[in-house]
Design a protein around this motif. Sequence first.
Motif, PDB file in Angstrom:
ATOM      1  N   MET A   1       0.598  -1.268   0.181  1.00  0.00           N
ATOM      2  CA  MET A   1       0.083   0.024  -0.075  1.00  0.00           C
ATOM      3  C   MET A   1       0.888   1.240  -0.064  1.00  0.00           C
ATOM      4  O   MET A   1       0.711   2.118  -0.810  1.00  0.00           O
ATOM      5  CB  MET A   1      -0.875  -0.083   1.208  1.00  0.00           C
ATOM      6  CG  MET A   1      -1.782   1.324   1.439  1.00  0.00           C
ATOM      7  SD  MET A   1      -3.021   1.325   0.306  1.00  0.00           S
ATOM      8  CE  MET A   1      -3.609   2.820   0.207  1.00  0.00           C
TER       9      MET A   1
ATOM     10  N   VAL B   1       2.733   1.510  -3.170  1.00  0.00           N
ATOM     11  CA  VAL B   1       1.702   1.788  -4.163  1.00  0.00           C
ATOM     12  C   VAL B   1       1.442   3.582  -4.225  1.00  0.00           C
ATOM     13  O   VAL B   1       1.504   4.159  -5.093  1.00  0.00           O
ATOM     14  CB  VAL B   1       0.637   1.199  -4.107  1.00  0.00           C
ATOM     15  CG1 VAL B   1      -0.692   1.916  -4.927  1.00  0.00           C
ATOM     16  CG2 VAL B   1       0.501  -0.311  -4.458  1.00  0.00           C
TER      17      VAL B   1
ATOM     18  N   ARG C   1       4.521   5.520  -5.482  1.00  0.00           N
ATOM     19  CA  ARG C   1       4.531   5.578  -6.777  1.00  0.00           C
ATOM     20  C   ARG C   1       3.474   6.370  -7.377  1.00  0.00           C
ATOM     21  O   ARG C   1       3.646   7.210  -8.261  1.00  0.00           O
ATOM     22  CB  ARG C   1       4.857   4.294  -7.315  1.00  0.00           C
ATOM     23  CG  ARG C   1       6.014   3.531  -7.195  1.00  0.00           C
ATOM     24  CD  ARG C   1       6.214   1.964  -7.000  1.00  0.00           C
ATOM     25  NE  ARG C   1       5.923   1.525  -8.470  1.00  0.00           N
ATOM     26  CZ  ARG C   1       6.086   0.267  -8.759  1.00  0.00           C
ATOM     27  NH1 ARG C   1       6.008  -0.639  -7.901  1.00  0.00           N
ATOM     28  NH2 ARG C   1       5.785   0.010  -9.800  1.00  0.00           N
ATOM     29  N   SER C   2       2.124   6.190  -6.969  1.00  0.00           N
ATOM     30  CA  SER C   2       1.140   6.915  -7.377  1.00  0.00           C
ATOM     31  C   SER C   2       1.365   8.383  -7.465  1.00  0.00           C
ATOM     32  O   SER C   2       1.147   9.425  -8.051  1.00  0.00           O
ATOM     33  CB  SER C   2      -0.171   6.705  -6.744  1.00  0.00           C
ATOM     34  OG  SER C   2      -0.085   5.508  -6.541  1.00  0.00           O
TER      35      SER C   2
ATOM     36  N   VAL D   1       3.685   9.573 -10.109  1.00  0.00           N
ATOM     37  CA  VAL D   1       2.717   9.683 -11.380  1.00  0.00           C
ATOM     38  C   VAL D   1       1.816  11.076 -11.357  1.00  0.00           C
ATOM     39  O   VAL D   1       1.955  11.432 -12.438  1.00  0.00           O
ATOM     40  CB  VAL D   1       1.877   8.419 -11.620  1.00  0.00           C
ATOM     41  CG1 VAL D   1       1.061   8.367 -12.766  1.00  0.00           C
ATOM     42  CG2 VAL D   1       2.784   7.288 -11.606  1.00  0.00           C
TER      43      VAL D   1
ATOM     44  N   VAL E   1      -7.138  -1.882  -4.753  1.00  0.00           N
ATOM     45  CA  VAL E   1      -7.398  -0.741  -4.114  1.00  0.00           C
ATOM     46  C   VAL E   1      -8.291  -0.129  -4.983  1.00  0.00           C
ATOM     47  O   VAL E   1      -7.708   0.667  -5.888  1.00  0.00           O
ATOM     48  CB  VAL E   1      -6.147   0.243  -3.713  1.00  0.00           C
ATOM     49  CG1 VAL E   1      -6.497   1.340  -2.818  1.00  0.00           C
ATOM     50  CG2 VAL E   1      -5.028  -0.682  -2.768  1.00  0.00           C
TER      51      VAL E   1
ATOM     52  N   ASP F   1       0.967  -5.458 -11.509  1.00  0.00           N
ATOM     53  CA  ASP F   1       1.048  -4.569 -10.407  1.00  0.00           C
ATOM     54  C   ASP F   1      -0.076  -3.733  -9.973  1.00  0.00           C
ATOM     55  O   ASP F   1      -0.769  -3.292 -10.715  1.00  0.00           O
ATOM     56  CB  ASP F   1       2.337  -3.868 -10.833  1.00  0.00           C
ATOM     57  CG  ASP F   1       2.956  -2.842  -9.689  1.00  0.00           C
ATOM     58  OD1 ASP F   1       3.943  -2.996  -9.296  1.00  0.00           O
ATOM     59  OD2 ASP F   1       2.179  -2.126  -8.937  1.00  0.00           O
ATOM     60  N   PRO F   2      -0.292  -3.915  -8.481  1.00  0.00           N
ATOM     61  CA  PRO F   2      -1.536  -3.041  -7.897  1.00  0.00           C
ATOM     62  C   PRO F   2      -1.700  -1.726  -8.615  1.00  0.00           C
ATOM     63  O   PRO F   2      -2.822  -1.019  -8.828  1.00  0.00           O
ATOM     64  CB  PRO F   2      -1.355  -3.144  -6.688  1.00  0.00           C
ATOM     65  CG  PRO F   2      -0.170  -4.160  -6.241  1.00  0.00           C
ATOM     66  CD  PRO F   2       0.538  -4.609  -7.447  1.00  0.00           C
ATOM     67  N   LEU F   3      -0.397  -1.137  -8.789  1.00  0.00           N
ATOM     68  CA  LEU F   3      -0.371   0.173  -9.291  1.00  0.00           C
ATOM     69  C   LEU F   3      -1.501   0.565 -10.486  1.00  0.00           C
ATOM     70  O   LEU F   3      -2.207   1.432 -10.819  1.00  0.00           O
ATOM     71  CB  LEU F   3       1.052   0.800  -9.615  1.00  0.00           C
ATOM     72  CG  LEU F   3       1.238   2.344 -10.229  1.00  0.00           C
ATOM     73  CD1 LEU F   3       0.705   2.847  -8.823  1.00  0.00           C
ATOM     74  CD2 LEU F   3       2.534   2.518 -10.360  1.00  0.00           C
TER      75      LEU F   3
ATOM     76  N   PHE G   1      -4.710   0.855  -9.405  1.00  0.00           N
ATOM     77  CA  PHE G   1      -4.689   2.048  -8.867  1.00  0.00           C
ATOM     78  C   PHE G   1      -5.311   3.269  -9.802  1.00  0.00           C
ATOM     79  O   PHE G   1      -6.133   4.003  -9.530  1.00  0.00           O
ATOM     80  CB  PHE G   1      -3.566   2.245  -7.864  1.00  0.00           C
ATOM     81  CG  PHE G   1      -3.753   3.441  -6.746  1.00  0.00           C
ATOM     82  CD1 PHE G   1      -4.337   3.158  -5.642  1.00  0.00           C
ATOM     83  CD2 PHE G   1      -3.405   4.586  -7.033  1.00  0.00           C
ATOM     84  CE1 PHE G   1      -4.201   3.983  -4.757  1.00  0.00           C
ATOM     85  CE2 PHE G   1      -3.220   5.648  -6.229  1.00  0.00           C
ATOM     86  CZ  PHE G   1      -3.803   5.352  -5.075  1.00  0.00           C
ATOM     87  N   LEU G   2      -4.429   3.158 -10.711  1.00  0.00           N
ATOM     88  CA  LEU G   2      -4.567   4.588 -11.692  1.00  0.00           C
ATOM     89  C   LEU G   2      -5.636   4.137 -12.607  1.00  0.00           C
ATOM     90  O   LEU G   2      -6.461   5.254 -12.945  1.00  0.00           O
ATOM     91  CB  LEU G   2      -3.193   4.421 -12.737  1.00  0.00           C
ATOM     92  CG  LEU G   2      -1.775   4.972 -12.476  1.00  0.00           C
ATOM     93  CD1 LEU G   2      -0.768   4.731 -12.986  1.00  0.00           C
ATOM     94  CD2 LEU G   2      -2.261   6.437 -11.843  1.00  0.00           C
TER      95      LEU G   2
ATOM     96  N   PHE H   1      -8.624   5.360 -10.255  1.00  0.00           N
ATOM     97  CA  PHE H   1      -8.402   6.762 -10.240  1.00  0.00           C
ATOM     98  C   PHE H   1      -8.729   7.648 -11.604  1.00  0.00           C
ATOM     99  O   PHE H   1      -9.569   8.450 -11.426  1.00  0.00           O
ATOM    100  CB  PHE H   1      -6.996   7.052 -10.177  1.00  0.00           C
ATOM    101  CG  PHE H   1      -6.678   8.672  -9.732  1.00  0.00           C
ATOM    102  CD1 PHE H   1      -7.175   9.285  -8.592  1.00  0.00           C
ATOM    103  CD2 PHE H   1      -5.860   9.318 -10.569  1.00  0.00           C
ATOM    104  CE1 PHE H   1      -7.104  10.921  -8.254  1.00  0.00           C
ATOM    105  CE2 PHE H   1      -5.547  10.835 -10.559  1.00  0.00           C
ATOM    106  CZ  PHE H   1      -6.218  11.374  -9.211  1.00  0.00           C
TER     107      PHE H   1
END
Lengths: 416, 290
Positions: free
Chosen positions: A1, A4, A7-8, A11, B35, B91-93, B96-97, B100
Amino acid sequence: MREVTRRSAAVLATGTLLLSACGQGGPSDDGGEISNGKVVLGLINDQSDVYAELSGENSVEAVRMAVEDFQEDNPDSAIGEIEVVDADHQNKPDVANSKAAELYDQRQADVILDVPTSSAALAVANVANQKQKIHMNVTAATTELTGESCNKYTFDYAYDTYMLAHGTGTTVTEKGAENWYIVYPDYAFGQDMESSFSTAIEEAGGQVVESDPTPFPNDNFSTFLVKAPDLDPAPDVIGTMQAGGDLVNLVKQYNEFNLADKGVDLAVGLMFITDIHSLGVEAFSGVTFTDAWYWDYDETNRRWADEFQERTGTRPSFAHAGNYSAALQYLEAVERAGTDDSDAVVAELEGYEFDDVFARNGKIRAEDHRVVHDAYLARVKEPDEVSEEWDYEEIVSTIPADEAFAPVEDTECEMG
Amino acid sequence: MVNVIQQLFNGLVGGGFLALLALGLAVIFGMLRVVNFAHGAFYMLGAFGAYLLLTEAGVNFWLALLVVPAALAVVGMALERAFVHRLTQLDPLYNFLLTFGITLILQDLIKVRYGNQSQPYSRPALLDGSVNLGLFQYPSYQVFVLGFAIVLCLLVWLLLTRTRVGMIVRAATERPELTRSLGVDVGRWVTPVFGFGIGLAALAGVLAAPMRAVHPMMGSDLIITVFAVVVIGGLGSIFGSVVAGFGIGMAQAVGNLYVPALSQTLVFILMAVVLLWRPTGLFGREGVLT
């Protein structure tokens, strides 16, 4: 978490940088009486976010109305073509900064109007000063524009936090609501409003029993509302400095907790007619606030509001009327000066006294470039008093122009 | 003292919203390891759904309380099938993106239609006024919201502990590989669970409409707090998310009372403290993310 999230964030930060693209400078003036053979009026405002309804694209339309009215009244004007250009600053100072440069340099704007959000307004005022071009601010609330951060090319047109605080704070206190409980959002505007209100209330003989900063944004005000009647001494009125969605939250919950029945009134620091429209008059009825202009105040205003409604489908807020007036006064100053050269126009504007659809007893102070005019103490009507759509306000009293704004002796402005 | 009790009660009401949202987020995370950033947007859509039904079709609050969550749960399931599920192996990212981005799109669509303004929505007539709770008077609607949130959390708890479906979901949450090897088709429960979580968010949105601003940004303002709640409760812990939801609600109310200036950061301070003391959150397990 956590990984994540980190890194977000990277971005997101990159995205933000990409979004705030810059405009580039370039030559503009070519001398002569009217530069480029035309006068260009620019607006920078919020066209997609919180302030889009109260100003936004309809302010651009209001400025077009001013251009048409000016041309009709001055058929032999020395000003040839008049162009209106606009840009969206998304309430971000950095975007406002680059848009202002773009408007002045590339799109040859002679003046920039509107600019809500104080931080963005201060950025534009700074650009105006550097480029020696005029900025007439209509929708930002900060007194800094005509205080510490004043400059020769910037004028503040419609209202400021002093006007709001002294209108509502002083009048409500003098009417007998001596004990105040102030809740304000914890950021620059809220803090500025809190101190302006406290000063006004104390000068009028009242006292601030307590004032609490609230989170921003916030959807739960029950803590503050429940606590209010138990304060010692019990406050006569809650002064809220919340705006937009937060104001709506607070008012909804104020009504739920029936504080009006417990003898605690509500006074709102800054409210636009679009706020009342969005929540319905029931939610706000009885609330007192200071307005810079109201569309149904008299026949003159109403005629203009009718024309505005024909073109936009909605009634004007004070910001719309303020932009109309600022555009008109700018054009008339250019006409009197016979040139759009900034220094000559500033000289024409300074000290000028006028009346128009927005400004009654208007005067442009030379000392700090504050435009003073009558302001109004308004009360939101009860639902059964409303006779047509947008018929929301009763003007309780008029605050004369020379009392509505901070006295010129107190200004911290030093024109360079 | 009465004042403090009343403030704690305020906190429970606010906590009810946090608990419902955190619960949905926890269920989705448990089952999908996603997430869901779009959770707040569905909370917002729930409120706008109720508003839309009322103004366009005259559907009242009570019916909206059923219809809107069900409809948005279906939307959620479609979303899971169409997008989310394609990214779960990465990847969870990425998810997430994705979520979002979905949030931004949904918010802007609402802004295009309604502008960046609040829409009016009244309390149901039945819950107008206030009730006497012995120590103090309290708005009926808020009492209802609290009761409803508690009952709903209990129902979900029973669903998860007392039914076969619940058992599968819990098993899949804790040991997905093992559950699969025992012959349970975990995959077929993924989509309904996602829809269920979205439905809970929408339900919270409908509940919020009469007492909060029905505004395009109402969800994004709240979702950050909800994330903090989920982290404090322990990622993937369903029980933890509910307890933390109510707990944080009360902490905020009391924080507002004594140190108003701090109340915005209080939840994050609590999060930091909890993570220092228990890196997996109050009720979390090791290795959820591996």
